[in-house]
Design an enzyme around this catalytic site. Sequence first.
Site, PDB file in Angstrom:
ATOM      1  N   PHE A  13       0.802  -1.220   0.000  1.00 12.17           N
ATOM      2  CA  PHE A  13       0.000   0.000   0.000  1.00 12.17           C
ATOM      3  C   PHE A  13       0.832   1.266   0.000  1.00 12.17           C
ATOM      4  CE2 PHE A  13      -3.131  -2.917   1.862  1.00 12.17           C
ATOM      5  CZ  PHE A  13      -4.262  -2.559   1.165  1.00 12.17           C
ATOM      6  N   ASP A  14       0.458   2.183  -0.859  1.00 15.40           N
ATOM      7  CA  ASP A  14       0.698   3.581  -0.582  1.00 15.40           C
ATOM      8  C   ASP A  14      -0.365   3.961   0.451  1.00 15.40           C
ATOM      9  OD1 ASP A  14       1.422   6.405  -0.969  1.00 15.40           O
ATOM     10  OD2 ASP A  14      -0.556   6.522  -1.872  1.00 15.40           O
TER      11      ASP A  14
END
Length: 244
Positions: A13-14
């Site tokens: 994830f960003d």
Amino acid sequence: MMPSLLTQKLLCFDVYGTIIDWETGLYAAAAPLLSQLSPAPSREAFLRTYLAFESAQQVATPNLRYSTLLSIVYTQLAVHYNLPAPSPSATASFGSSIGLWPAFDDSAAALQQLRQHYKLAVLSNVDRTSFASSLQGLGGEGTFDLILTAEDIGSYKPDVANFEYMLREVKEKFGIEKEQVCVTANSLFHDHAPAKKFGLVSAWIERPGAVIGVGEEVEGAAYEWRFQTLGEMADAVAKEAGRS
């Protein structure tokens, strides 16, 4: 037709822009500066200006902690807008505002759903202290199996070094190969374009109305899956799992 999401074992994830609404947070934190302008720039115009200064500073000082970098960019914005230099307390306040940036409404519940099917990793451009200030709103300790920040790596996305570092850590800690990693992010510029340089699959969390890093002009950006929200992705995974 989209390929199967369940072939992946880890979501990378960003966070800021995908799980945390950093555009709303940034715009609110800049209010003391922008309130001095008449007329003030639109939210979109401000965010595009902000991104230009932030990206340049990240390239110039890749080892700088993100909270400190934010403070520098705040001063640069004041110069850009022909405003008096902000006080040290004002720049520090902007730099420490990260913990006040709100999570998207669907984020915490979606992460818990996705944890049932994947390892969850973070590859973020912030520093560890700043990320810790956001974590409670995302489910607290234990939500993520791996947390990697620009502070750990010594560079900022979209530098490919960040993705190389992440893939090494994922392989070493979990035995997961790059073919089993799905980059899950909003920013085409920071995440999807560099991910494709490694042949990584990715899911675009569109977040309608987002400005930073999502223009059509982002060269090399592509993705296998597209969802408006993280909640929509979590529901799609649950639906697919229910059919298997």
